[in-house]
Design a protein around this motif. Structure first.
Motif, mmCIF file in Angstrom:
data_model
loop_
_atom_site.group_PDB
_atom_site.id
_atom_site.type_symbol
_atom_site.label_atom_id
_atom_site.label_comp_id
_atom_site.label_asym_id
_atom_site.label_seq_id
_atom_site.Cartn_x
_atom_site.Cartn_y
_atom_site.Cartn_z
ATOM 1 N N THR A 10 152.418 0.369 -39.576
ATOM 2 C CA THR A 10 152.841 1.489 -38.727
ATOM 3 C C THR A 10 154.201 2.005 -39.172
ATOM 4 O OG1 THR A 10 151.603 0.559 -36.885
ATOM 5 C CG2 THR A 10 153.305 2.175 -36.346
ATOM 6 N N ARG A 11 155.139 1.093 -39.448
ATOM 7 C CA ARG A 11 156.470 1.513 -39.900
ATOM 8 C C ARG A 11 156.387 2.284 -41.212
ATOM 9 N NH1 ARG A 11 157.708 -3.594 -37.859
ATOM 10 N NH2 ARG A 11 157.590 -4.582 -39.909
ATOM 11 N N LEU A 12 155.513 1.838 -42.114
ATOM 12 C CA LEU A 12 155.349 2.513 -43.400
ATOM 13 C C LEU A 12 154.848 3.944 -43.203
ATOM 14 C CD1 LEU A 12 155.349 1.943 -46.538
ATOM 15 C CD2 LEU A 12 152.909 1.567 -46.276
ATOM 16 N N VAL A 13 153.848 4.110 -42.358
ATOM 17 C CA VAL A 13 153.275 5.444 -42.131
ATOM 18 C C VAL A 13 154.264 6.332 -41.371
ATOM 19 C CG1 VAL A 13 151.404 6.701 -40.989
ATOM 20 C CG2 VAL A 13 150.889 4.618 -42.269
ATOM 21 N N VAL A 14 154.945 5.799 -40.375
ATOM 22 C CA VAL A 14 155.905 6.599 -39.611
ATOM 23 C C VAL A 14 157.054 7.061 -40.502
ATOM 24 C CG1 VAL A 14 157.626 6.490 -37.742
ATOM 25 C CG2 VAL A 14 155.312 5.624 -37.382
ATOM 26 N N ARG A 15 157.532 6.199 -41.394
ATOM 27 C CA ARG A 15 158.588 6.598 -42.332
ATOM 28 C C ARG A 15 158.100 7.728 -43.227
ATOM 29 N NH1 ARG A 15 160.516 1.514 -42.627
ATOM 30 N NH2 ARG A 15 158.981 0.905 -44.163
ATOM 31 N N HIS A 16 156.857 7.633 -43.678
ATOM 32 C CA HIS A 16 156.297 8.685 -44.522
ATOM 33 C C HIS A 16 156.194 10.006 -43.746
ATOM 34 C CE1 HIS A 16 153.898 10.804 -47.416
ATOM 35 N NE2 HIS A 16 153.064 11.097 -46.442
ATOM 36 N N ILE A 17 155.757 9.932 -42.511
ATOM 37 C CA ILE A 17 155.646 11.144 -41.689
ATOM 38 C C ILE A 17 157.026 11.785 -41.510
ATOM 39 C CG2 ILE A 17 155.183 11.941 -39.333
ATOM 40 C CD1 ILE A 17 152.783 9.987 -39.342
ATOM 41 N N ALA A 18 158.040 10.970 -41.258
ATOM 42 C CA ALA A 18 159.401 11.498 -41.106
ATOM 43 C C ALA A 18 159.867 12.183 -42.386
ATOM 44 C CB ALA A 18 160.362 10.377 -40.729
ATOM 45 N N LEU A 19 159.432 11.693 -43.527
ATOM 46 C CA LEU A 19 159.788 12.309 -44.800
ATOM 47 C C LEU A 19 159.002 13.595 -45.037
ATOM 48 C CD1 LEU A 19 161.373 11.946 -47.472
ATOM 49 C CD2 LEU A 19 159.362 10.762 -48.346
ATOM 50 N N MET A 20 157.749 13.630 -44.600
ATOM 51 C CA MET A 20 156.885 14.773 -44.876
ATOM 52 C C MET A 20 157.094 15.951 -43.930
ATOM 53 S SD MET A 20 155.242 14.645 -47.598
ATOM 54 C CE MET A 20 154.164 16.047 -47.340
ATOM 55 N N ILE A 21 157.648 15.741 -42.758
ATOM 56 C CA ILE A 21 157.850 16.859 -41.828
ATOM 57 C C ILE A 21 158.748 17.943 -42.441
ATOM 58 C CG2 ILE A 21 158.942 17.506 -39.640
ATOM 59 C CD1 ILE A 21 157.628 15.003 -38.429
ATOM 60 N N PRO A 22 159.926 17.614 -42.982
ATOM 61 C CA PRO A 22 160.730 18.681 -43.588
ATOM 62 C C PRO A 22 160.063 19.297 -44.823
ATOM 63 C CG PRO A 22 161.970 16.609 -43.533
ATOM 64 C CD PRO A 22 160.643 16.341 -42.941
ATOM 65 N N ALA B 176 147.010 15.174 -46.356
ATOM 66 C CA ALA B 176 146.559 14.468 -47.554
ATOM 67 C C ALA B 176 147.519 13.339 -47.923
ATOM 68 C CB ALA B 176 146.417 15.447 -48.711
ATOM 69 N N SER B 177 148.817 13.614 -47.845
ATOM 70 C CA SER B 177 149.775 12.571 -48.212
ATOM 71 C C SER B 177 149.784 11.442 -47.192
ATOM 72 C CB SER B 177 151.170 13.157 -48.383
ATOM 73 O OG SER B 177 151.662 13.631 -47.153
ATOM 74 N N THR B 178 149.668 11.774 -45.910
ATOM 75 C CA THR B 178 149.656 10.743 -44.875
ATOM 76 C C THR B 178 148.406 9.870 -44.989
ATOM 77 O OG1 THR B 178 150.958 12.158 -43.435
ATOM 78 C CG2 THR B 178 149.813 10.323 -42.397
ATOM 79 N N LEU B 179 147.260 10.483 -45.245
ATOM 80 C CA LEU B 179 146.033 9.714 -45.438
ATOM 81 C C LEU B 179 146.141 8.818 -46.670
ATOM 82 C CD1 LEU B 179 143.130 9.087 -44.604
ATOM 83 C CD2 LEU B 179 142.409 10.993 -46.055
ATOM 84 N N THR B 180 146.719 9.337 -47.739
ATOM 85 C CA THR B 180 146.889 8.545 -48.954
ATOM 86 C C THR B 180 147.784 7.333 -48.698
ATOM 87 O OG1 THR B 180 146.603 10.508 -50.327
ATOM 88 C CG2 THR B 180 147.667 8.610 -51.352
ATOM 89 N N VAL B 181 148.870 7.521 -47.968
ATOM 90 C CA VAL B 181 149.769 6.409 -47.652
ATOM 91 C C VAL B 181 149.061 5.391 -46.755
ATOM 92 C CG1 VAL B 181 151.860 5.794 -46.375
ATOM 93 C CG2 VAL B 181 151.920 7.632 -48.038
ATOM 94 N N ALA B 182 148.312 5.867 -45.780
ATOM 95 C CA ALA B 182 147.612 4.953 -44.870
ATOM 96 C C ALA B 182 146.567 4.126 -45.630
ATOM 97 C CB ALA B 182 146.954 5.732 -43.743
#
Length: 95
Positions: free
Chosen positions: A28-40, A65-71
């Motif tokens: 969860t932490r990995l995906v949430v960090r990625h989401i925080a990076l992808m929003i901007p 696509a990037s969030t699914l790839t990270v997950a």
């Protein structure tokens, strides 16, 4: 921010990295960090010129696509980070 982008942290942060990648909730932490990076990044893509619906779709496609790839690749990303910091992969998690 450096850790989110995949860089190695200094040795004094090794206990934090171990906690982050081995304790409950690491995925969860990995995906949430990625989401925080992808929003901007997605917002910047939405500001490109063109029709509003194309800009929206490009931003959504990049984000989803990037969030699914990270997950999907979370286990491999975790193994890579553990290795990069010189830590062992927990037993039962090796491939």
């Amino acid at each position: 921010m450096r850790y989110t982008l995949g860089f190695r942290l200094p040795r004094e942060n090794l206990d934090w990295v171990r906690h982050d990648l081995t304790d409950a909730g690491w995925r969860t932490r990995l995906v949430v960090r990625h989401i925080a990076l992808m929003i901007p990044v997605s917002l910047a893509l939405a500001l490109l010129p063109g029709p509003w619906w194309v800009r929206l779709m490009v931003a959504l496609l990049a984000f989803m696509a990037s969030t699914l790839t990270v997950a999907v690749s979370a286990d491999d990303l975790r193994r890579s980070r553990l290795h990069r910091h010189g830590l062992e992969v927990p037993p039962g998690q090796r491939r």
